[in-house]
Design a protein around this motif. Structure first.
Motif, PDB file in Angstrom:
ATOM      1  N   ALA A   1      10.240  -0.275   9.664  1.00 15.27           N
ATOM      2  CA  ALA A   1       9.970   1.161   9.802  1.00 15.27           C
ATOM      3  C   ALA A   1      11.046   1.976   9.101  1.00 15.27           C
ATOM      4  N   ALA A   2      12.291   1.556   9.214  1.00 18.49           N
ATOM      5  CA  ALA A   2      13.395   2.265   8.561  1.00 18.49           C
ATOM      6  C   ALA A   2      13.440   1.989   7.064  1.00 18.49           C
ATOM      7  N   ALA A   3      12.825   0.915   6.632  1.00 16.63           N
ATOM      8  CA  ALA A   3      12.874   0.523   5.219  1.00 16.63           C
ATOM      9  C   ALA A   3      12.097   1.470   4.322  1.00 16.63           C
ATOM     10  N   GLU A   4      11.133   2.168   4.867  1.00 20.37           N
ATOM     11  CA  GLU A   4      10.300   3.121   4.133  1.00 20.37           C
ATOM     12  C   GLU A   4       9.752   2.519   2.843  1.00 20.37           C
ATOM     13  N   ASP A   5      10.219   2.962   1.680  1.00 19.96           N
ATOM     14  CA  ASP A   5       9.657   2.504   0.408  1.00 19.96           C
ATOM     15  C   ASP A   5       9.888   1.022   0.136  1.00 19.96           C
ATOM     16  N   ALA A   6      10.856   0.421   0.792  1.00 18.81           N
ATOM     17  CA  ALA A   6      11.096  -1.016   0.634  1.00 18.81           C
ATOM     18  C   ALA A   6      10.071  -1.839   1.407  1.00 18.81           C
ATOM     19  N   CYS A   7       9.264  -1.180   2.233  1.00 24.53           N
ATOM     20  CA  CYS A   7       8.168  -1.856   2.943  1.00 24.53           C
ATOM     21  C   CYS A   7       6.973  -1.876   1.993  1.00 24.53           C
ATOM     22  N   ASN A   8       6.854  -2.958   1.248  1.00 31.10           N
ATOM     23  CA  ASN A   8       5.775  -3.076   0.269  1.00 31.10           C
ATOM     24  C   ASN A   8       5.383  -4.540   0.126  1.00 31.10           C
ATOM     25  N   ALA A   9       4.261  -4.762  -0.503  1.00 31.37           N
ATOM     26  CA  ALA A   9       3.756  -6.123  -0.683  1.00 31.37           C
ATOM     27  C   ALA A   9       3.281  -6.313  -2.117  1.00 31.37           C
ATOM     28  N   VAL A  10       3.389  -7.538  -2.586  1.00 30.69           N
ATOM     29  CA  VAL A  10       2.923  -7.887  -3.924  1.00 30.69           C
ATOM     30  C   VAL A  10       1.410  -8.065  -3.886  1.00 30.69           C
ATOM     31  N   ARG A  11       0.735  -7.403  -4.783  1.00 28.00           N
ATOM     32  CA  ARG A  11      -0.713  -7.543  -4.922  1.00 28.00           C
ATOM     33  C   ARG A  11      -1.062  -8.512  -6.046  1.00 28.00           C
ATOM     34  N   GLU A  12      -0.226  -8.518  -7.074  1.00 29.91           N
ATOM     35  CA  GLU A  12      -0.507  -9.361  -8.239  1.00 29.91           C
ATOM     36  C   GLU A  12       0.788  -9.669  -8.970  1.00 29.91           C
ATOM     37  N   LEU A  13       0.884 -10.882  -9.506  1.00 26.11           N
ATOM     38  CA  LEU A  13       2.028 -11.290 -10.324  1.00 26.11           C
ATOM     39  C   LEU A  13       1.498 -12.064 -11.518  1.00 26.11           C
ATOM     40  N   ARG A  14       1.924 -11.656 -12.695  1.00 30.51           N
ATOM     41  CA  ARG A  14       1.580 -12.376 -13.921  1.00 30.51           C
ATOM     42  C   ARG A  14       2.863 -12.679 -14.657  1.00 30.51           C
TER      43      ARG A  14
END
Length: 148
Positions: A57-70
């Motif tokens: 919750a405190a991470a804000e923008d660092a809370c993300n997930a990878v959708r695709e990697l090439r």
């Protein structure tokens, strides 16, 4: 990926390849490239005040997930030592972004691998897409490729 990614705007972030990153043939193991790119991005964003310290919750923008990697491998890395990752943004959307990268020599002259990765910013409570903060978007614009 743009053909001219070697001249794309962005930054070169130093990374270190260690002896234990090499496989039995003495080549940088293919799974290590994305790890080193992730470490370079982490260092870049930490330098701009973004990071994860154990609380999503405190991470804000660092809370993300990878959708695709090439990733495409162009030439083998055959020794431990100092290298760099060239990072830039191809697209900065409301809840997602696409970044490009090159794993390269420390001076950026030789490319070993290149690729792209799509990230989605998540709301920590719902794990649904959420908008990037204005502060994050401002920091990201410096890396944005023209037209992105």
């Amino acid at each position: 990926m743009p053909a001219d990614s070697a001249t794309a705007p962005g930054v070169l972030v130093p990374v270190e390849v260690h002896f234990d990153d090499l496989d039995a043939l003495g080549l940088l193991h293919n799974a290590r490239y994305p790890l080193l790119v992730e470490r370079a991005w982490g260092a870049y964003w930490a330098g701009h005040g973004f990071g994860y310290e154990g609380d999503w919750a405190a991470a804000e923008d660092a809370c993300n997930a990878v959708r695709e990697l090439r990733i495409g491998y162009e030439r083998p890395v055959t020794r431990a030592g100092g290298y760099a990752v060239h990072l830039w943004l191809d697209r900065l959307g409301t809840t997602g972004l696409t970044y490009g990268f090159r794993f390269c020599s420390a001076d950026g002259a030789t490319t070993y691998a290149r690729g792209s990765r799509v990230l989605v910013r998540l709301d920590a409570a719902t794990l649904r897409p959420a908008p990037w903060s204005a502060r994050f978007r401002d920091a990201g614009r410096a890396l944005l490729r023209p037209g992105g």
